[in-house]
Design an enzyme around this catalytic site. Structure first.
Site, PDB file in Angstrom:
ATOM      1  N   GLU A 180      -9.385 -19.930  12.108  1.00 37.06           N
ATOM      2  CA  GLU A 180      -8.047 -20.348  12.568  1.00 37.06           C
ATOM      3  C   GLU A 180      -8.089 -21.510  13.560  1.00 37.06           C
ATOM      4  O   GLU A 180      -7.438 -21.473  14.606  1.00 37.06           O
ATOM      5  CB  GLU A 180      -7.304 -19.138  13.153  1.00 37.06           C
ATOM      6  CG  GLU A 180      -7.173 -17.996  12.153  1.00 37.06           C
ATOM      7  CD  GLU A 180      -6.422 -16.780  12.674  1.00 37.06           C
ATOM      8  OE1 GLU A 180      -6.128 -16.707  13.881  1.00 37.06           O
ATOM      9  OE2 GLU A 180      -6.119 -15.897  11.846  1.00 37.06           O
ATOM     10  N   GLU A 295      -9.672 -11.820   3.617  1.00 37.00           N
ATOM     11  CA  GLU A 295      -8.946 -10.768   4.365  1.00 37.00           C
ATOM     12  C   GLU A 295      -7.729 -10.309   3.568  1.00 37.00           C
ATOM     13  O   GLU A 295      -6.605 -10.333   4.059  1.00 37.00           O
ATOM     14  CB  GLU A 295      -8.509 -11.303   5.742  1.00 37.00           C
ATOM     15  CG  GLU A 295      -9.640 -11.823   6.608  1.00 37.00           C
ATOM     16  CD  GLU A 295      -9.213 -12.264   8.010  1.00 37.00           C
ATOM     17  OE1 GLU A 295      -8.087 -11.925   8.443  1.00 37.00           O
ATOM     18  OE2 GLU A 295     -10.002 -12.965   8.663  1.00 37.00           O
TER      19      GLU A 295
HETATM   20  C1  GLA Z   1      -6.995 -12.573  11.722  1.00 34.75           C
HETATM   21  C2  GLA Z   1      -8.470 -12.428  12.031  1.00 34.75           C
HETATM   22  C3  GLA Z   1      -8.976 -11.051  11.692  1.00 34.75           C
HETATM   23  C4  GLA Z   1      -8.039  -9.956  12.193  1.00 34.75           C
HETATM   24  C5  GLA Z   1      -6.646 -10.223  11.694  1.00 34.75           C
HETATM   25  C6  GLA Z   1      -5.688  -9.152  12.147  1.00 34.75           C
HETATM   26  O1  GLA Z   1      -6.747 -12.726  10.374  1.00 34.75           O
HETATM   27  O2  GLA Z   1      -9.253 -13.368  11.320  1.00 34.75           O
HETATM   28  O3  GLA Z   1     -10.246 -10.865  12.224  1.00 34.75           O
HETATM   29  O4  GLA Z   1      -8.071  -9.907  13.592  1.00 34.75           O
HETATM   30  O5  GLA Z   1      -6.215 -11.482  12.188  1.00 34.75           O
HETATM   31  O6  GLA Z   1      -6.132  -7.898  11.742  1.00 34.75           O
END
Ligand code: GLA
Length: 393
Positions: A180, A295
């Protein structure tokens, strides 16, 4: 979906989201009974809490083994509850929080590897690979870490990357080097100090180059083949992806290694569309980079008004919704399999609906984004994935 992180920020600050400790007001997994379902059983009648995966001919990971590895985000403190299900369903692990800087070295020089080691040992014991997550993430950068001159901060980053990459080199095959780091403001390239990045405050536009360079050096020292990724949400959005690809090109032009882009994939029932996803994959591949789906969860809320912060009303997870979500998961995996040549892994962001960060983001509201339900029973989405044609290994 346009992610606004304000709410998460508050919860993270309170230590709630990252600790995964906002339970649903629902029956807990431990209250459920324990009988493995047949493949055709509906999620209403199936029950298999905390045990191995349901008795299918192959595990879900084996089903996709000819296409990509299948991962699960995990906390060490859930291994007791979910260890058997993890080992019998997935072949990859990501530490949901345990490898982040704020957990590993919250205070200068005081390392805490306990949770990360427990996950790594579990992966080793079960011949699973891990995704290292993450060397740099603005939300998990302790203040002490970002203080001092740019040289001091770069040196600290170098040490941190070396320690983490070396310690888990036998079990990780890739790391998220920068998580991010791109700004959500269209006109701005990087997430800066005003958007919470203390390390950007210290290193400015050099942050990605420093992070990837120290990671590359650390990988070289191990002699292992460990891929280095940039990881972010909304990678399907043109402006954001273009910025990530521009950053990657800048790194490559400077002779710094970057191997791929991780699309976090916090998606919902309608967004992104299949076309948007295909365009995202094509653009990453055209830039000479690998793709990972890092994710994945599928929120059941598609009508939130992010601009006005008005959230869709809570809905029951009825059979129609379960079937619609199953079709959506199937659609997504069909795209992944079609592009398997370029996709290295797909990781699901959590085991069961009983514990998901989406119960508190973007607002407190029950969500049902995962493959197993509140009682750890496989949902229609789980079974639907076996219907996705994937080549044998
Ligand atoms: C972001 C992070 C993850 C996690 C999510 C929330 O996507 O990359 O590691 O903390 O937020 O669960």
């Amino acid at each position: 979906m346009r992610l606004n992180r304000t709410t998460t920020s508050l919860l993270l600050t309170a230590g709630l989201v990252s600790a995964g400790c906002i339970p649903k007001q629902k029956p807990s997994a431990s209250a459920a009974s324990s009988v493995a379902p047949e493949p055709s059983a509906s999620s209403e009648t199936a029950a298999n809490p905390s045990g191995p995966a349901p008795a299918m001919e192959k595990s879900l990971a084996q089903h996709f083994a000819g296409s990509f590895s299948l991962g699960i985000a995990m906390e060490a403190f859930y291994l007791e509850q979910w260890g058997a299900l993890t080992a019998s369903t997935f072949n990859r692990l990501t530490a949901e929080n345990a490898m982040k800087l704020g957990q590993i070295q919250k205070m200068k020089g005081k390392y805490d590897f306990e949770a990360a080691d427990a996950l790594a040992n579990f992966a080793r014991e079960h011949s699973m690979k891990m995704t290292g997550h993450a060397i740099v993430w603005y939300r998990e950068t302790p203040t002490w870490f970002a203080g001092g001159s740019p040289e001091e901060v770069s040196e600290r980053l170098k040490q941190h990357a070396a320690v983490m990459i070396e310690r888990y080199a036998d079990v990780t095959d890739n790391w998220d080097v920068l998580n991010e780091g791109i700004s959500d403001t269209d006109s701005k390239m990087y997430r800066d100090a005003s958007e919470g990045s203390k390390l950007y405050g210290a290193l400015g536009d050099k942050l990605p180059a420093v992070a990837f360079q120290v990671a590359e050096e650390a990988v070289k020292a191990t002699g292992k083949d460990i891929d280095l990724y940039y990881n972010d949400y909304n990678m399907w959005q043109t402006v954001k992806l273009d910025k990530a690809l521009k950053m990657a090109k800048g790194l490559k032009d400077a002779g710094i290694r970057i191997d791929g882009i991780g699309a976090q994939a916090h998606w919902n029932m309608t967004s992104p569309t299949a076309d948007q996803l295909q365009t995202m994959i094509d653009k990453i591949v055209a830039a000479g980079l690998k793709v990972k789906i890092s994710e994945l969860d599928v929120s059941v809320y598609s009508n939130d008004d992010w601009g006005n912060e008005v959230w869709e009303k809570e809905r029951p997870f009825d059979d129609a919704l379960a079937q619609a979500q199953a079709a959506r998961y199937k659609e997504l995996f069909e795209i992944f399999v079609k592009n398997a040549q370029h996709i290295t892994s797909v990781t699901i962001w959590g085991m069961s609906d009983n514990k998901t960060w989406l119960d508190s983001f973007p607002t407190k509201r029950n969500n049902y984004p995962l493959l197993f339900d509140d009682n750890d029973k496989p949902k229609p989405a789980y079974f639907a994935l076996f219907e996705v044609a994937s080549p044998a290994q």
